[in-house]
Enzyme design. Structure first.
Site, mmCIF file in Angstrom:
data_model
loop_
_atom_site.group_PDB
_atom_site.id
_atom_site.type_symbol
_atom_site.label_atom_id
_atom_site.label_comp_id
_atom_site.label_asym_id
_atom_site.label_seq_id
_atom_site.Cartn_x
_atom_site.Cartn_y
_atom_site.Cartn_z
ATOM 1 N N ASP A 1 66.372 -10.073 20.802
ATOM 2 C CA ASP A 1 67.045 -9.393 21.908
ATOM 3 C C ASP A 1 68.079 -10.301 22.577
ATOM 4 O OD1 ASP A 1 67.604 -7.283 23.559
ATOM 5 O OD2 ASP A 1 65.832 -7.513 24.825
ATOM 6 N N ASN B 1 67.090 2.775 19.532
ATOM 7 C CA ASN B 1 68.451 2.247 19.385
ATOM 8 C C ASN B 1 69.434 3.275 18.804
ATOM 9 O OD1 ASN B 1 67.286 -1.103 18.565
ATOM 10 N ND2 ASN B 1 67.979 -0.318 20.528
HETATM 11 C C1 IPE Z 1 64.315 -3.941 21.343
HETATM 12 O O1 IPE Z 1 65.455 -4.322 22.057
HETATM 13 C C2 IPE Z 1 64.682 -3.455 19.974
HETATM 14 C C3 IPE Z 1 65.163 -4.478 19.053
HETATM 15 C C4 IPE Z 1 65.232 -5.762 19.291
HETATM 16 C C5 IPE Z 1 65.579 -3.997 17.762
HETATM 17 P P1 IPE Z 1 66.178 -3.310 23.053
HETATM 18 O O2 IPE Z 1 67.259 -4.091 23.707
HETATM 19 O O3 IPE Z 1 66.568 -2.097 22.346
HETATM 20 O O4 IPE Z 1 65.003 -2.970 24.074
HETATM 21 P P2 IPE Z 1 65.052 -2.535 25.603
HETATM 22 O O5 IPE Z 1 66.018 -1.409 25.699
HETATM 23 O O6 IPE Z 1 65.487 -3.722 26.379
HETATM 24 O O7 IPE Z 1 63.648 -2.155 25.912
HETATM 25 C C1 IPE Z 2 69.269 -6.881 20.329
HETATM 26 O O1 IPE Z 2 70.287 -7.182 21.218
HETATM 27 C C2 IPE Z 2 69.761 -6.145 19.089
HETATM 28 C C3 IPE Z 2 69.349 -4.739 19.027
HETATM 29 C C4 IPE Z 2 68.557 -4.142 19.871
HETATM 30 C C5 IPE Z 2 69.883 -3.953 17.920
HETATM 31 P P1 IPE Z 2 70.816 -6.106 22.261
HETATM 32 O O2 IPE Z 2 71.936 -5.351 21.637
HETATM 33 O O3 IPE Z 2 69.695 -5.298 22.775
HETATM 34 O O4 IPE Z 2 71.401 -7.050 23.400
HETATM 35 P P2 IPE Z 2 71.261 -6.868 24.957
HETATM 36 O O5 IPE Z 2 69.794 -6.708 25.252
HETATM 37 O O6 IPE Z 2 72.044 -5.640 25.331
HETATM 38 O O7 IPE Z 2 71.825 -8.121 25.524
HETATM 39 MG MG MG Z 3 68.419 -5.542 24.327
#
Ligand code: IPE
Ligand code: IPE
Ligand code: MG
Length: 242
Positions: free
Chosen positions: A18, A66
């Site tokens: 994340d 996602n």
């Molecule tokens: C969790 O991250 C999913 C992945 C790392 C693939 P998200 O960024 O989607 O989760 P939330 O929205 O913070 O819960």
């Molecule tokens: C994790 O990084 C990757 C996926 C969930 C696909 P994010 O895209 O959630 O990055 P933040 O949380 O918005 O910084």
């Molecule tokens: Mg995220």
């Protein structure tokens, strides 16, 4: 499991990767640049885990939720996964990496599924480490699809009542997409968030959790090493008294 130096090594490490978007935003870049840079962190973690004798490294790459992001971001991530699989295949073969994808495969683009099948087939007999990518995965989805299979088996059995009463935890586990894979010993989440976000709900029942503020694109080998060292210091009691 113990390493040669007697250090306790997790058999299965799982990572909720994340913070890609925030990493990019902090640098004045587009969010997707963070996803791109995140691929390097996958390589680094894989190397550190393989060198330490970890048997399974699993990565939460794309959740069911996602799909709700913009069409552009979803398209970019799918393409990045596609390209990365093709790019890394030689590396998997040279380094004994068995590559596996788990999740709702039916929801993925055909071209991606073809690349996944090819990489999984080619690397199927590699023995050093198994790398699992969870794509279009969520814990509730997994539990529901297993429950549906169980219900259908019950309907077909000669004595449904006896079948249902005789069901054991192992019967349920064997229908989850992770069947045959040991539960994660250690679940790491980067970027400072402290939640599961619908990840391995059943399988993570007794996992150790490691939260770090480091954003995924900055998570390098040293960060992975630190997480493994922290795991070695944990006392896993499983409800018992030591
Ligand atoms: C969790 O991250 C999913 C992945 C790392 C693939 P998200 O960024 O989607 O989760 P939330 O929205 O913070 O819960
Ligand atoms: C994790 O990084 C990757 C996926 C969930 C696909 P994010 O895209 O959630 O990055 P933040 O949380 O918005 O910084
Ligand atoms: Mg995220």
């Amino acid at each position: 499991m113990q390493s040669e130096e007697g250090k306790r090594i997790p058999r299965h490490v799982s990572i909720i990767m994340d913070g890609n978007g925030r990493w990019a935003q902090e640098k004045g870049l587009e969010r997707v640049q963070g996803h791109l840079r995140g691929v390097q962190s996958v390589r680094d973690s894989l190397k550190e885990c393989a060198d330490n004798g970890v048997e399974y490294l699993s990565l939460y790459a794309f959740s069911t939720e996602n799909w709700g992001r913009s069409k552009e971001e979803v398209g970019y991530i799918m393409q990045l996964i596609f390209k990365s699989i093709l790019n890394e295949l030689d590396n998997f073969m040279a380094n004994g990496v068995r590559f596996v994808v788990l999740g709702n495969r039916a929801s993925l683009p055909d071209i991606l599924n073809e690349a996944i099948d090819k990489a999984m087939e080619m690397s199927a007999n590699n023995k050093r480490i198994t790398m699992i990518l969870f794509i279009s995965y969520s814990g509730k989805w997994d539990i529901l699809q297993a429950a549906k299979q169980l219900a259908s088996k019950a309907l077909k059995s000669v004595d449904p009542k006896a079948y249902i009463e005789g069901l054991k935890e192992e019967d349920f586990s064997s229908l989850l997409v992770t069947a045959g894979i040991p539960d994660p010993d250690l679940i790491i989440r980067t970027s400072g968030e402290q939640r599961l976000s619908n990840y391995l709900l059943w399988q993570g029942a007794y996992s150790e959790f490691y939260f770090t503020k480091v954003l995924w694109p900055d998570f390098d080998r040293a960060c992975m090493k630190e997480a493994l060292e922290e795991y070695a210091r944990r006392d896993r009691r499983y409800g018992k008294v030591k």
